[in-house]
Design a protein around this motif. Structure first.
Motif: not given
Lengths: 242, 310
Positions: A9, A12-13, A16-17
């Motif tokens: 997780k 994934v963050i 994305k950033e």
């Protein structure tokens, strides 16, 4: 299995950033500003062209101040924008912990800041073509630069979690980074007895040690503990300001 | 499926949600109905673990919100009120991001959900370029990507045009056949159109908790007649109509020039319209309009929230 899911997780963050960084103009603007400033230090202020000294000391000396301004510009939107648009509500109702969010954003900023350093390797190439370059300080300098970037990123993310307003987040970030950088310069006013203690808090002292090519665990622990405090502070603020 | 006990939330001195207790069974579509500021959003935010309750217990499925918030968030799909999804991302990337966080690995799932929500054509667009209706659909897709058992929707039709509202309602009805849904709204017809059950809250308290059918049928025997009459003033109209059998209340609701619009509340089993027509004819009034309504949720709601019907 559980721990793999946990890191997933966070990553994934981070991903994305990073994607958002490279699809919006702000990243490129900061990137360009950073290269212009460091280029100025390297080509104009450095003794390299005047005296033909094969070293990058000027560049590394200027880095803490340059990073104090550019890194908070990179990190300012990370959490404050989520607060401003309300997307924090969506993020925090997905099955992620506040630590996932704080770490994901911190890692994204660290990767981005480290990527900013890549083009500066051109300076290394230039210098080593002309003279014989001592590889120790250069390697140490880059390791120190990445640690410095990571530390300022964690501070920037923390500052970004405080305010909805990106400009305020930026100023708070710059304020903390500059203070840590400047402690070294004020030591001079202090009585001799406590200089040592204050010197330890100063970021410049530790960065200089590493960029001389001396990798000491005490310096590494200094950077890592600031990162830990800043990330945990971010978690705390995300949890409380809802 | 969802059980809420004595849920309370303060903001400083303000009590936003005051001692709510309710349970929601599997497969129900429940409407949380109340005026703006009644505490709907605060309640939903506590169910979804975004806000921490000041006191009270919320259990969702087998988990308690205060003990295992991550497990609760895993089985819930939530659409916040203003749909604050990232503007600077392409729709597909956004859904992929949510799927990745949720650990949805089936590569066909995004296409499937896009089809269900009717957003297949806009997958390559930036979220900030979307119309409000499409944005809402992307929000729904975001909430349903992991096929949650429970769907929580905060004002899912606010800001949409009438066609979009009908489409979203149909979509909610369709999804509601297999899922448990809670939606909040301040629009009564929405509850009538989509929900099985309604919880009406006002100033943080529950004022009514019952099935939609039970509410409309228990008040359904009360019939309201609207009539627009010319040729007389309101006091004389009121006096004449009041004499009729089964009239509970007469009030003026409008009027224009010589015309007076009255609302007649009745509790008679028979239709009063012929009697009103004859009364008008005997007094020489001109009857411009007359219509008959069952007591609507709108009125029930007004009675409950303003009339202190709690």
């Amino acid at each position: 299995m559980k721990s793999r899911g946990y890191f997933r997780k966070m990553l994934v963050i981070m991903n994305k950033e990073l994607t958002v960084y490279f699809t919006t103009p702000i990243a490129y603007i900061v990137f360009a500003a950073f290269l212009l400033t460091t280029g100025f230090y390297f080509f104009v202020l450095s003794p390299f062209f005047f005296f033909g000294q094969a070293e990058l000391r000027e560049f590394f000396d200027a880095l803490p101040v340059i990073f104090s301004i550019t890194v908070p510009a990179v990190t300012m939107r990370l959490i404050s924008e989520e607060r401003h648009t309300g997307s924090l509500e969506i993020l925090m109702t997905l099955p992620v912990t506040s630590l996932d969010v704080a770490m994901g954003k911190f890692l994204a900023a660290t990767v981005f800041v480290s990527l900013m350093l890549v083009p500066t390797l051109m300076y290394v190439v230039t210098v080593s073509i002309v003279g014989s370059l001592d590889p120790g300080p250069v390697a140490g300098g880059y390791i120190g630069a990445v640690l410095l970037g990571a530390t300022f990123s964690s501070i920037g993310v923390f500052a970004s979690s405080i305010s909805k307003n990106q400009i305020i987040a930026f100023m708070i970030g710059v304020g903390i980074c500059i203070t840590l950088t400047m402690i070294d310069y004020f030591l001079f006013f202090l009585p001799a007895g406590i200089v040592k203690a204050f010197q330890y808090f100063g970021l410049g002292y530790h960065f200089k040690n590493i960029s001389k090519g001396i990798i000491d665990t005490r310096d590494i622990i200094y950077f890592l503990s600031i990162i830990a405090v800043a990330v945990l502070g971010t978690v705390k603020i995300i949890e409380e300001r809802r | 499926m969802i059980s809420v006990r004595e849920l309370t939330r303060h903001y400083g001195d303000l009590v936003a949600v005051n001692n709510l207790t309710f349970t929601i069974r599997k497969g129900e579509i429940t409407g949380l109905l109340g005026p703006n500021g009644a505490g709907k959003t605060t309640t939903l935010r506590m169910l979804t673990c975004y806000l921490t309750p000041t006191s009270g217990v919320v259990s969702i499925g087998d988990f308690r919100v205060d003990e295992d918030p991550i497990a609760v968030r895993e089985i819930i799909g939530y659409l916040p009120e203003s749909v604050p999804i990232y503007g600077d991302m392409v729709v597909y990337d956004y859904l992929k991001y949510v799927a990745d966080i949720r650990g949805v690995t089936d590569p066909g799932r995004i296409r499937e959900i896009a089809e269900l929500c009717g957003i297949s054509e806009i997958m390559h667009k930036n979220v900030e370029e979307l119309s409000k209706g499409y944005r809402q659909r992307v929000g729904l897709a975001h909430a349903m990507i992991h096929d949650p058992e429970i769907l929580i929707l905060d004002e899912p039709t606010s800001g949409l045009d009438p066609n979009q509202i009908v489409e979203i309602r149909n979509l909610i009805r369709e999804i509601g056949k297999t899922k448990t849904i809670i939606l909040s709204t301040h629009i009564l017809s929405e509850v009538e159109a989509t929900c099985d059950r309604v919880i009406i809250i006002n100033e943080g308290r529950i004022v009514k908790d019952s099935t939609v059918d039970a509410i409309t049928s228990s008040h359904g025997s009360e019939i309201v007649i609207h009539a627009t009459i010319g040729g007389a003033d309101f006091p004389s109209i009121e006096a004449a109509i009041r004499k009729l059998d089964g009239v509970a209340h007469v009030s003026q609701t409008g009027g224009e020039g010589d015309l007076v619009t009255v609302e007649v509340q009745t509790n008679a089993a028979s239709d009063l319209r012929p009697m009103i027509f004859h009364t008008a004819a005997e007094n020489g009034w001109v009857l411009y309009e007359m219509a008959r309504d069952a007591m609507t949720l709108e009125r029930i709601f007004r009675d409950l929230t303003i009339g202190g019907g709690a």
